[in-house]
Design a protein around this motif. Structure first.
Motif, short mmCIF file in Angstrom:
data_model
loop_
_atom_site.label_atom_id
_atom_site.label_comp_id
_atom_site.label_asym_id
_atom_site.label_seq_id
_atom_site.Cartn_x
_atom_site.Cartn_y
_atom_site.Cartn_z
N ILE A 1 -8.18 -18.80 -47.94
CA ILE A 1 -7.57 -20.06 -47.52
C ILE A 1 -6.41 -20.44 -48.45
CG2 ILE A 1 -8.00 -22.57 -47.38
CD1 ILE A 1 -10.81 -21.88 -46.34
N PHE B 1 4.65 -24.39 -35.74
CA PHE B 1 3.20 -24.52 -35.97
C PHE B 1 2.82 -23.94 -37.33
CE2 PHE B 1 -1.01 -22.50 -35.84
CZ PHE B 1 -1.78 -23.64 -35.74
N LEU C 1 1.14 -25.81 -40.38
CA LEU C 1 -0.16 -25.39 -40.87
C LEU C 1 -0.12 -25.20 -42.38
CD1 LEU C 1 -3.07 -24.65 -40.18
CD2 LEU C 1 -2.34 -22.28 -39.88
N SER D 1 0.01 -28.57 -44.00
CA SER D 1 -1.24 -29.34 -44.05
C SER D 1 -2.27 -28.67 -44.96
CB SER D 1 -1.82 -29.53 -42.64
OG SER D 1 -2.18 -28.30 -42.09
N MET D 2 -2.23 -27.34 -45.03
CA MET D 2 -3.17 -26.66 -45.94
C MET D 2 -2.83 -26.97 -47.38
SD MET D 2 -3.87 -23.03 -44.04
CE MET D 2 -5.08 -22.36 -45.17
N PHE E 1 -10.06 -27.63 -51.24
CA PHE E 1 -10.45 -26.21 -51.26
C PHE E 1 -10.61 -25.72 -52.69
CE2 PHE E 1 -7.99 -26.26 -47.12
CZ PHE E 1 -9.12 -26.25 -46.33
N THR F 1 -13.83 -26.96 -54.19
CA THR F 1 -14.96 -26.19 -53.64
C THR F 1 -15.00 -24.81 -54.29
OG1 THR F 1 -14.51 -27.31 -51.56
CG2 THR F 1 -16.11 -25.52 -51.50
N PHE G 1 -16.44 -25.01 -57.72
CA PHE G 1 -17.89 -25.19 -57.63
C PHE G 1 -18.58 -23.85 -57.37
CE2 PHE G 1 -21.36 -25.64 -54.48
CZ PHE G 1 -22.29 -26.35 -55.21
N PHE H 1 -30.77 -24.45 -52.77
CA PHE H 1 -29.88 -23.29 -52.63
C PHE H 1 -29.13 -23.32 -51.31
CE2 PHE H 1 -28.75 -19.01 -51.53
CZ PHE H 1 -28.34 -18.45 -52.72
N MET H 2 -29.90 -23.42 -50.23
CA MET H 2 -29.26 -23.38 -48.91
C MET H 2 -28.46 -24.66 -48.67
SD MET H 2 -29.83 -20.47 -47.71
CE MET H 2 -30.89 -19.10 -48.12
N GLY I 1 -26.76 -26.27 -50.92
CA GLY I 1 -25.48 -26.04 -51.59
C GLY I 1 -24.59 -25.13 -50.76
N LEU I 2 -25.20 -24.08 -50.21
CA LEU I 2 -24.42 -23.12 -49.42
C LEU I 2 -23.82 -23.77 -48.18
CD1 LEU I 2 -23.69 -20.11 -48.62
CD2 LEU I 2 -25.75 -20.24 -47.22
N ALA J 1 -21.06 -26.24 -48.98
CA ALA J 1 -19.78 -25.60 -49.29
C ALA J 1 -19.13 -25.03 -48.02
CB ALA J 1 -19.99 -24.48 -50.32
N LEU J 2 -19.94 -24.35 -47.21
CA LEU J 2 -19.40 -23.79 -45.97
C LEU J 2 -18.90 -24.91 -45.06
CD1 LEU J 2 -21.85 -20.91 -44.97
CD2 LEU J 2 -19.46 -20.72 -45.65
N ILE K 1 -17.69 -27.86 -45.95
CA ILE K 1 -16.41 -28.37 -46.43
C ILE K 1 -15.27 -27.43 -46.03
CG2 ILE K 1 -15.04 -28.76 -48.53
CD1 ILE K 1 -17.41 -29.99 -49.81
N LEU K 2 -15.51 -26.12 -46.24
CA LEU K 2 -14.46 -25.15 -45.92
C LEU K 2 -14.16 -25.16 -44.42
CD1 LEU K 2 -15.41 -22.05 -48.12
CD2 LEU K 2 -13.86 -23.94 -48.63
N GLY L 1 -12.58 -28.48 -43.44
CA GLY L 1 -11.23 -28.54 -44.00
C GLY L 1 -10.24 -27.73 -43.19
N MET L 2 -10.65 -26.51 -42.86
CA MET L 2 -9.75 -25.65 -42.10
C MET L 2 -9.52 -26.20 -40.68
SD MET L 2 -8.22 -23.37 -43.63
CE MET L 2 -7.51 -22.43 -42.29
N PHE M 1 -9.66 -29.26 -39.79
CA PHE M 1 -8.78 -30.41 -39.93
C PHE M 1 -7.32 -29.98 -40.07
CE2 PHE M 1 -6.68 -33.70 -42.45
CZ PHE M 1 -7.00 -34.82 -41.71
N CYS M 2 -7.09 -28.97 -40.92
CA CYS M 2 -5.72 -28.49 -41.14
C CYS M 2 -5.11 -27.96 -39.84
CB CYS M 2 -5.70 -27.39 -42.19
SG CYS M 2 -5.99 -28.00 -43.85
N VAL M 3 -5.89 -27.19 -39.10
CA VAL M 3 -5.36 -26.60 -37.88
C VAL M 3 -5.06 -27.69 -36.85
CG1 VAL M 3 -5.94 -25.12 -35.90
CG2 VAL M 3 -6.47 -24.36 -38.23
N LYS N 1 -4.41 -30.82 -37.42
CA LYS N 1 -3.26 -31.60 -37.87
C LYS N 1 -1.97 -30.84 -37.59
CE LYS N 1 -1.71 -34.44 -41.71
NZ LYS N 1 -0.42 -33.80 -42.03
#
Lengths: 272, 440, 52
Positions: free
Chosen positions: B148, B165, B169, B172-173, B180, B183, B186, C17-18, C20-21, C24-25, C27-28, C31-32, C34-36, C38
């Motif tokens: 990402i 586009f 993209l 926005s990323m 990101f 995360t 973390f 454990f799960m 947390g996993l 994280a997944l 959020i990713l 996030g992606m 949302f970006c697409v 937008k």
């Protein structure tokens, strides 16, 4: 429910190997390989990549003739229980739950179809009891007909090890259930190596059962993680708290010394 | 020929030089790929691993590249979470290096497991108590993060950016990169740590075993810490090598010095912790398991006390002190020397925590077993290096990796768009085409 | 990995454990997404392409 023996309680199958009786003949190794369909190579001279679930080590007292003495030490999987029952060095690390500690029998199993060959368990085992299938098994022509139908053959790329002939336990339990019993007699479940040993050096049974010979010889102390109360009996790498279920018996002092780190002998005697 | 793809305001070598470089790296890559297929089709008997060395060169390479790739998460953490904005000038490259390191680690793991087609079992049948499970989960998640982080860089290619586009993209990323990056930090904290835990939990192996804090052995924290400390050193070193080959400065001194200073202090504190850990392990942990320190370092041809001394003093304390002192780190040569030592130091640490763990006999009647890798193992370990070189070459040529490059290397006034200048001029600029010329 | 895998246990270690996993997944993934989205909206409103 206080009947004779150990009815209803979880079993802790284990072994006592009498090193004073063992002659190093290797029958146990042969029996083990035949019983468990252990694959072998054309040339077995490199012991670092050949599979021997039960391996016999040769120990000497290092003295010149005529005081030279030799002792043979058969080493199966030690079926460690760890600090708390089930926390074996290998079971705790396997990422894919491909090796399991059976709380009913105390046997550490390997699930061949689950193992994906990361070998973390091998790194974890201090006894080198775990073996990797570096090759696919190749049986000499016709031998595949003589394989044990009760044990699945393994493919390359996975780890295997001694199972205390668990398939024999399963078979014996099936028979017992058919006869309306829930408990096994001592002689109903014995490993191939135990039965094959011509010197009778291996004793196998339930360590939790005071009626079984293994219990009587080893006299495991449950309060001290199964440490033997019999002063002639010891386990390998006791200090690591792997809590193995294979006990060794020897009256010879040098043998006991050879199996321990030298500077720990005082510590060991202090415990008894 | 490909000038339309080259970023504006910068100069690149002629295409033939670039192709030659790609060809050389590609040949090495093919050698590695051949060895990789040998391992996949014939099995791990192609290696020199054995039942004493279940973990060997590959696992070392994995641990090493992941530690070295730690520059990506730590630089990201510093920039996006701690607001060290200066690092924006090197973050792209840190991300690219991290991406290469992590994809390499995943590739090596795919060769290393005995049954690659069952690799998904580690996710599906996960044993949450295993450090390796943690590693697998966080590693693959973090690789997603690096992807990402790398994508917007690709999207900034001059031609791609013209597509509305794509432009939006990447924009926005960029805007949400902090989320990101956080995360990623973390996830990195846990998988770097778990990689340390892999050895630290082995209570059957007194050489590796360490005391715990909750469920985590000390090696958990040492590994995370060292990755954060030494990862940026690798970023600095690769930047320096790239500058040498490109024959121009790509990142301003202020950025380099800031990252070197932070890495230096991280290393300094790490090495103190490592020394404390070593002393405690040598005097308390190992004796309690029945071992004296001497046993770990004698009666064998390779692992003497010297290896401990080289790791901790020569490649640990020394580079840390060098980077902490401003006068030393501002000297380009000494800075490079310190980063080289640091990279060796962390790689040696990982080697010891994998290979020496396997080598040390545990049972009293057992013996030391030595190991050297087969050519297939070496080739598959060099494969990622070749792949990394290729990816860096392509990225450097076509993507705006270094934001300060154009400012640091202003073009001749008569050629306002550098990329469009003819190859003759580019050749003149790069006097020495023998040195991996394609990157210049 | 999922509660329907037989080795799944509803205990603390699995949930931490799960948890947390999947966190994280999540959020990713979010996030992606949302970006697409937008980027699609921005493109539809005529932004981007030339200015830089």
């Amino acid at each position: 429910m206080k009947h004779t023996g150990n009815i209803g309680k979880p079993k802790r199958y284990g072994m006592v190997i009498d090193l004073d009786k063992c002659t190093g003949c290797g029958t146990c190794m042969v029996a083990c390989m035949a019983e468990n369909n252990v694959p072998f190579k054309k040339d077995e001279s490199n012991k670092l990549d050949s599979i021997t679930w039960l391996r016999v080590y040769r120990l000497t007292n290092g003295k010149p003739y005529p005081d030279n003495e030799v002792c043979y030490l058969p080493r199966p999987c030690q079926h460690c229980a760890g600090k708390h029952e089930g926390h074996s060095p290998c079971v705790s690390v396997c990422p894919a739950t491909a090796t399991d500690y059976d709380q009913e029998t105390g046997i550490v199993s390997q699930i061949y179809t689950r193992c994906f060959g990361c070998r973390y368990c091998m790194a974890a085992c201090p006894y080198h009891a775990r073996y990797f299938n570096w090759w696919d098994p190749v049986w000499p022509k016709g031998m595949e007909k003589a394989l044990n139908p009760n044990v699945s053959a393994r493919m390359r790329g996975i780890v295997e090890k001694c199972s205390f002939c668990f398939h024999r336990y399963q078979k014996a339990m099936e028979k017992a259930h058919m006869e309306g019993r829930r408990e096994l007699e001592e002689d109903e479940y014995q490993t191939a190596c135990t039965q094959a040993c011509p010197a009778g050096a291996i004793t196998f049974g339930d360590l939790n059962n005071p009626e079984h010979k293994v219990h009587q010889i080893a006299q495991p102390d449950p309060a001290k993680g199964g440490r033997p109360r019999n002063p002639k009996v010891f386990r390998l790498l006791e200090e690591l708290e792997t809590n193995p279920k294979v006990y060794y018996l020897s009256s010879r002092e040098w043998v006991q010394e050879a199996c321990h780190k030298p500077h720990l002998l005082d510590q060991k005697t202090a415990h008894h | 020929m490909d000038s339309a793809l080259i970023p504006k305001g910068v100069k690149r070598c002629p295409i033939w030089q670039f192709a030659l470089g790609l060809g050389i790296a590609g040949a090495v890559l093919l050698w590695g790929v051949y060895a990789m297929f040998l391992c996949w089709f014939k099995g791990l008997n192609q290696t020199n691993m054995n039942d004493y060395y279940g973990f060997a060169l590959w696992i070392w390479a994995d641990l090493a590249v992941i530690a070295l790739g730690g520059g990506a998460f730590f630089t990201g953490l510093l920039k996006y979470v701690f607001g060290k904005d200066e690092l924006k000038n090197i973050i792209n490259y840190a991300v690219l290096i991290g991406f290469i390191c992590y994809s390499s680690a995943l590739l090596i793991l795919a060769i290393d497991v005995g049954q690659p087609l069952r690799s998904w079992f580690i996710f599906w049948h996960a044993n949450v108590h295993s450090m390796l499970t943690e590693v697998a989960f966080c590693l693959s998640c973090y690789f997603c993060v690096l992807t990402i982080e790398y994508i917007p860089l690709i999207l900034e290619n001059r031609q791609l950016d013209k597509v509305p586009f794509v432009h939006n993209l990447s924009h926005s990323m960029h805007e949400y990169m902090a989320v990101f990056a956080a995360t990623g930090a973390f996830l990195s904290f846990f998988h770097q740590g778990s990689l340390g835990g892999v050895a630290g939990v082995l209570f059957g192996r007194p050489f590796a075993y360490r005391e715990h804090l909750f469920i985590w052995p000390w090696t958990f924290f040492l590994f995370t810490w060292s990755a954060a400390a030494y990862g940026p050193c690798f970023t600095l070193l690769v930047t320096r090598i790239t500058e040498k080959i490109a024959r121009k400065q790509l990142v301003k001194d202020a950025t380099i010095q800031l990252l070197a200073k932070i890495a230096g202090w991280m290393m300094f504190t790490y090495i103190i912790a490592k020394i404390i850990d070593t002393i405690y392990w040598a005097t308390t942990t190992a004796p309690s398991l029945g071992f004296s320190l001497k046993e770990f370092y004698s009666n064998n041809p390779v692992y003497g006390f010297s290896i401990l001394f080289i790791e901790i003093v020569v490649c640990g304390v020394l580079p840390a002190v060098m980077l902490v002192i401003p006068k030393v780190r501002s000297n380009r040569l000494l800075l490079t020397l310190a980063t080289v030592l640091a990279v060796i130091g962390v790689s040696l640490n990982r080697w010891v925590m994998v290979l020496q763990v396997m080598a040390v006999p545990v049972m009293s009647f057992d013996t030391w077993v030595m190991y050297y890798p087969s050519w297939q193992e070496v080739a598959t370990t060099i494969l990622p290096v070749a792949y990394g070189v290729i990816l860096i070459m392509i990225s450097y040529r076509y993507l705006p990796i270094f934001p300060q490059e154009a400012e640091l290397n202003p073009l001749e006034p008569e050629t306002p768009v550098a990329a469009e200048m003819d190859s003759q001029e580019a050749t003149e600029a790069d006097a020495d085409p023998e040195l991996t010329p394609a990157e210049a | 990995m999922f509660p329907f895998n037989f080795e799944w246990v509803w205990d603390m270690s699995h949930m931490v454990f799960m948890g947390g996993l999947w966190y994280a997944l999540g959020i990713l993934g979010a996030g992606m997404t949302f970006c697409v989205i937008k980027a699609i909206l921005d493109t539809a409103s005529g932004k981007g392409g030339h200015h830089h």
